[in-house]
Design an enzyme around this catalytic site. Structure first.
Site, PDB file in Angstrom:
ATOM      1  N   GLU A 123      38.283  37.990  41.101  1.00 43.57           N
ATOM      2  CA  GLU A 123      38.513  39.340  41.237  1.00 43.57           C
ATOM      3  C   GLU A 123      39.431  39.564  42.466  1.00 43.57           C
ATOM      4  O   GLU A 123      40.522  40.181  42.182  1.00 43.57           O
ATOM      5  CB  GLU A 123      37.152  40.161  41.848  1.00 43.57           C
ATOM      6  CG  GLU A 123      37.454  41.560  42.148  1.00 43.57           C
ATOM      7  CD  GLU A 123      36.316  42.132  42.821  1.00 43.57           C
ATOM      8  OE1 GLU A 123      35.823  43.318  43.040  1.00 43.57           O
ATOM      9  OE2 GLU A 123      35.192  41.225  43.312  1.00 43.57           O
ATOM     10  N   HIS A 124      39.394  39.039  43.610  1.00 37.46           N
ATOM     11  CA  HIS A 124      40.425  39.000  44.485  1.00 37.46           C
ATOM     12  C   HIS A 124      40.862  37.807  45.059  1.00 37.46           C
ATOM     13  O   HIS A 124      40.159  36.796  45.007  1.00 37.46           O
ATOM     14  CB  HIS A 124      39.947  39.585  46.104  1.00 37.46           C
ATOM     15  CG  HIS A 124      38.989  40.823  45.801  1.00 37.46           C
ATOM     16  ND1 HIS A 124      39.713  42.160  46.194  1.00 37.46           N
ATOM     17  CD2 HIS A 124      37.867  41.095  45.683  1.00 37.46           C
ATOM     18  CE1 HIS A 124      39.137  43.012  46.087  1.00 37.46           C
ATOM     19  NE2 HIS A 124      37.639  42.604  45.705  1.00 37.46           N
ATOM     20  N   HIS A 161      29.624  41.166  51.535  1.00 34.10           N
ATOM     21  CA  HIS A 161      29.345  42.464  50.792  1.00 34.10           C
ATOM     22  C   HIS A 161      27.627  42.193  50.483  1.00 34.10           C
ATOM     23  O   HIS A 161      27.184  43.255  50.466  1.00 34.10           O
ATOM     24  CB  HIS A 161      30.116  42.406  49.436  1.00 34.10           C
ATOM     25  CG  HIS A 161      31.121  43.386  49.655  1.00 34.10           C
ATOM     26  ND1 HIS A 161      31.346  44.738  49.714  1.00 34.10           N
ATOM     27  CD2 HIS A 161      32.358  42.846  49.982  1.00 34.10           C
ATOM     28  CE1 HIS A 161      32.507  45.169  49.649  1.00 34.10           C
ATOM     29  NE2 HIS A 161      33.217  44.160  49.809  1.00 34.10           N
ATOM     30  N   HIS A 207      46.834  54.029  -2.229  1.00 35.55           N
ATOM     31  CA  HIS A 207      47.954  53.903  -1.152  1.00 35.55           C
ATOM     32  C   HIS A 207      49.357  53.925  -1.881  1.00 35.55           C
ATOM     33  O   HIS A 207      50.318  54.340  -1.362  1.00 35.55           O
ATOM     34  CB  HIS A 207      47.720  52.547  -0.397  1.00 35.55           C
ATOM     35  CG  HIS A 207      46.474  52.478   0.749  1.00 35.55           C
ATOM     36  ND1 HIS A 207      45.296  52.893   0.446  1.00 35.55           N
ATOM     37  CD2 HIS A 207      46.793  52.033   2.053  1.00 35.55           C
ATOM     38  CE1 HIS A 207      44.498  52.547   1.400  1.00 35.55           C
ATOM     39  NE2 HIS A 207      45.463  52.313   2.505  1.00 35.55           N
TER      40      HIS A 207
END
Length: 441
Positions: free
Chosen positions: A334-335, A266, A427
């Site tokens: 990631e992978h 890449h 409340h």
């Protein structure tokens, strides 16, 4: 022998081991300084800044304000420019991605009776506008268009827009336009890098402001997302590619080397490791790399050599597969490919990995383009807390509550006791007998 970084895990100091898991975008300080003035220019100058940066950073001399947005004619021309087999492969991939994400999509609403007469649940509605970042710097990525567009379309986001860098001709990559139209997205802006993140964060004369941006990018894009996190939801952290090929002695090292190169090609800022306990796998992988490089284009050889010979990639030899799995969890890739004849033997040992691909017939290539699960994944240890991009990233979740008159007394009593304990008077008043008085009236 090849010039590849090989490390023995058992002999590493804590500092050396920490260096192995460090990513290229871990220190963004230099990028943050450079990105800040780009962001400010886009905020103040709008389209004029986008044109200037498109020419300066992308060489897109022909880019003008009137051509910042892809036209219908651009889409039509793209279908004429892309080979039919590529278009068919895009349709095939999108079909599988759509089938996966339709199955993944949650029910629009669910309600459960928590106690008699008291109901609670969730409702999911699409985010109104999401920008999809599609990188281009080191190649063309119609696959990223597929992975970001399809879950957004399945989620029903009414305003989806792609931002992607223009080429020197001022045009969008043709296959990206093809993928966008097939997926169902017709808005594409010719802007990339930090300026694209700023454009969708603030909006310009041409680019519409978005509530969120998703998609992977360079450290410039990651830095811009970080600086603009208070203006736009930056989505999951998705930077430069990274992978671990976890291989045991049941597979050939050449297979491991082949898959190791997938993410390494890449770019030089990618990270890619082969992790194994087998000396034979290491030797076979090293022997196979020259032949594999001989089959690749010169640019991808240059990128992968830089990764595997640098500090962010190579081969890690562990003392055992248990140690190898421990390193995977520390790295949180990631992978992750589990290259083994029996991959499920190791699945239970893996805690931190965004994508886990099982066995020798499931390379990252298939997952990136065609299998169906989303390939936009968290990087830089993001897998410790994030998962892959999904339909739910394009949805807002609202809690739903509905208490009937039958369920009210029991709920009010418990709420009133805790409100008094925490010192919140109003409340407590809201669930006191005074409420019954108003209800009767």
């Amino acid at each position: 022998m090849t010039d590849v970084n090989v490390q023995r895990l058992a002999g590493l100091s804590p500092e050396a081991r920490a260096a192995l898991v460090r990513r290229s975008e871990a220190d963004l300080s230099g990028f943050l300084e450079k990105v800040a003035p780009i962001i400010e220019a886009v905020r103040t100058e709008g389209d004029a800044a986008l044109i200037r940066f498109g020419r300066e950073f992308d060489g897109a001399e022909g880019l003008t304000e009137s051509t910042l947005k892809a036209t219908e004619a651009d889409f039509d021309a793209a279908f004429d420019a892309v080979a039919p087999e590529v278009i068919e492969a895009i349709r095939f991939g999108i079909g599988n991605i759509r089938a996966f994400h339709e199955e993944q999509a949650p029910e629009p609403m669910w309600l459960k009776e928590i106690r008699p007469g008291a109901f609670a649940g969730d409702r999911f509605t699409p985010i109104e506008s999401v920008a999809l970042y599609v990188p281009r710097g080191k190649g063309s990525f119609p696959s990223v268009t597929m992975m970001t567009s399809v879950p957004g379309v399945v989620a029903g986001v009414p305003d989806l827009a792609i931002v992607t860098p223009p080429g020197p001709d001022g045009k969008v990559d043709a296959a990206t336009l093809v993928a966008a139209r097939i997926a169902g997205v017709e808005t594409v802006y010719k802007v990339g890098g930090a300026q694209a993140v700023a454009a969708v964060a603030f909006g310009t004369g041409t680019v519409k402001k978005a509530h969120k941006i998703v998609g992977p990018g360079s450290p410039w894009v990651v830095a811009a997302k970080r600086l603009l996190a208070g203006v736009i939801d930056p989505g999951l952290p998705a930077g430069p590619s990274e992978s671990i090929i976890l291989a045991d002695a049941s597979v050939h090292g050449g297979l491991a080397a082949m898959d190791l190169l997938i993410e390494a090609e890449h770019g030089p800022d990618s990270s890619a490791w082969l992790v194994t306990d087998s000396e034979r796998v290491v030797e076979q992988a090293l022997a196979a790399l020259p032949e594999l490089w001989a089959r690749m284009s010169p640019l991808r050889v240059e990128f992968s050599r830089a990764v595997l010979g640098g500090s962010a990639g190579g081969i890690v030899l562990a003392a055992s597969m248990a140690d190898a799995c421990a390193f995977v969890n520390e790295y949180a890739p990631e992978h992750l490919e589990i290259l083994s004849r029996e991959p499920f033997e190791y699945l239970g040992e893996i805690r931190n990995a965004a994508e886990i691909l099982m066995g020798p017939h499931t390379p990252v290539s298939i997952a990136n383009f065609a299998l169906g699960p989303n390939a936009v994944l968290p990087t830089s240890m993001g897998a410790q807390t994030y998962g892959p991009l999904s339909v739910t990233d394009f949805l807002r979740r609202s809690s739903i509550g509905y208490v009937t008159a039958k369920g009210y007394p029991e709920m009010a009593r418990a709420a009133g006791i805790l409100a008094e304990y925490e010192g919140f008077s109003s409340h407590a008043i809201a669930v006191s007998d005074l409420r019954r008085t108003y209800l009767k009236e």
